[in-house]
Write an enzyme that holds these catalytic residues in place. Structure first.
Site, short mmCIF file in Angstrom:
data_model
loop_
_atom_site.label_atom_id
_atom_site.label_comp_id
_atom_site.label_asym_id
_atom_site.label_seq_id
_atom_site.Cartn_x
_atom_site.Cartn_y
_atom_site.Cartn_z
N LYS A 179 0.84 -1.20 0.00
CA LYS A 179 0.00 0.00 0.00
C LYS A 179 0.88 1.26 0.00
CE LYS A 179 -0.36 -0.10 5.05
NZ LYS A 179 -1.26 -0.14 6.22
N TYR A 232 12.20 32.17 4.12
CA TYR A 232 10.95 32.84 4.46
C TYR A 232 10.90 33.24 5.93
CZ TYR A 232 8.86 31.52 -0.03
OH TYR A 232 8.59 31.39 -1.37
#
Length: 365
Positions: free
Chosen positions: A35, A261
């Site tokens: 998965k 940032y």
């Protein structure tokens, strides 16, 4: 190779498969869990090799993951662990086998299979023995048996459960109670059916820690990809995935200058920084920023400075002899995903499966 990439080592996968097989008693089957894109790698490449090696079964979380395996040519049986009613048609169309874990899903799939004129369509019964996530309760067994008597559209292929803490030896009592509860539930069902579904409960850690609980089959996910949940077992396995990038640009900054940032990092003296083309859109969480996480360049740790950006991050390379274009390792066989993820109090599973699908996959055969 000059780009951010996830290298997938199929030789390591084969090693892990062989090692885990060696832990099993004779005639015990193995289910490979593929998965989440094969725990962030490449589910189709992983499954095709495991099929070639002789895996008995596959497990996926959702129907569309099973559909992708079928389109890639995987022919082995595939268990869908968390099917949704909206995808029942996809399940039958692609010969997938649903886990029935609640009265709603049981009745819904049984009715759908009947409407599709199915006979003895293979299903799996999931029981909750303590994880409290998905599954029938022990007192649902009589209801299930009554439902099965009323339909020929479905037939139970397996009965299974999931352990909650098999990797934690402090929870041995809890785990052994889960195993006992599952054994009791399975016995009740097997004694009332005129056929014999097979049983499975063990995950990777249980294969290692609870060999007495192998039943008819075990399920292994993280172990196939190179992690055994303890340093001792990790040493016997080989990580399949290696996440690497390059240095795009190097800057020399002065005391007081800031990086990234929100000016989250301020240089205390003259420093050399490197910008790397990988960011939170690629699976490197912002939690690794501001000195928490690191990358490795020429075998040395380079701390991440400032905030991780969407497409890049910056590291301090003042004490590392490096140049633009040099390779950067986020995790590989030598830089464990366990250690990297631990810096943000996470686990290898999260770091591995977070690698974005925009990161180029390179298959090493």
């Amino acid at each position: 190779m000059g780009v951010t990439r996830l290298e997938i080592d199929l030789k390591a996968l084969q090693h892990n498969y062989t090692y885990l097989r060696s832990k099993l008693s004779k005639n015990v089957k193995m289910m490979g869990v593929v998965k989440a894109f094969g725990y962030g790698s490449d589910a189709c490449e992983v499954a095709l090799l495991l099929e070639e090696l002789g895996i008995d079964y596959f497990a996926v979380a959702y129907a569309y993951e099973g559909k992708a395996l079928r389109k890639a040519g995987v022919k082995s049986r595939i268990l869908v662990l968390h099917p949704q009613p909206d995808n029942f048609h996809m399940i039958i169309k692609h010969c997938l086998e649903p886990s029935l874990y609640s009265p709603r899903v049981f009745k819904g799939f049984s009715a759908f299979a009947k409407a599709q004129h199915q006979q003895n369509y293979p299903v799996h019964l999931k029981f909750n023995t303590g994880l409290n996530r998905l599954g029938f309760w022990e007192n649902d067994t009589q209801w299930i048996l009554e439902q099965l008597k009323e339909t020929h559209a479905i037939k139970v292929t397996s009965i299974f459960s999931h352990l909650a803490a098999s990797e934690d030896l402090k929870e041995q009592e809890f785990t052994k109670n889960q195993i006992a509860r599952f054994t009791k539930i399975a016995s009740t069902l097997l004694n009332s059916l005129d056929y014999t579904p097979f049983l499975h409960q063990s995950n990777t850690s249980a294969i290692i820690n609870y060999p007495e609980a192998q039943f008819d089959m075990v399920r292994t996910g993280i172990g196939l990809y190179g992690y055994g949940n303890t340093p001792e077992e990790d040493a016997k396995l080989q990580p399949v995935s290696s996440l690497k990038s390059v240095i795009s640009q190097i800057h020399t900054i002065e005391p007081g200058e800031t990086v990234g940032y929100n000016r989250a990092y301020k240089a205390s003296d003259y420093q050399k920084t490197a910008t790397i083309p990988i960011g939170h859109a690629d699976g490197i969480s912002r939690a690794y920023g501001n000195g928490v996480g690191y990358v490795t360049i020429h075998g040395k740790k380079a701390p991440i400075i400032g905030n991780v950006c969407m497409d890049m991050l910056m590291v301090n390379v003042t004490d590392i002899n490096c140049k633009e274009g040099d390779e950067v390792v986020i995790f590989d066989k030598h830089v464990s995903a366990v250690d990297v993820s631990a810096t943000i109090h996470s686990i290898s599973y999260e770091l591995l499966t977070a690698v974005s699908q925009r990161v180029k996959r390179v298959i090493l055969r």
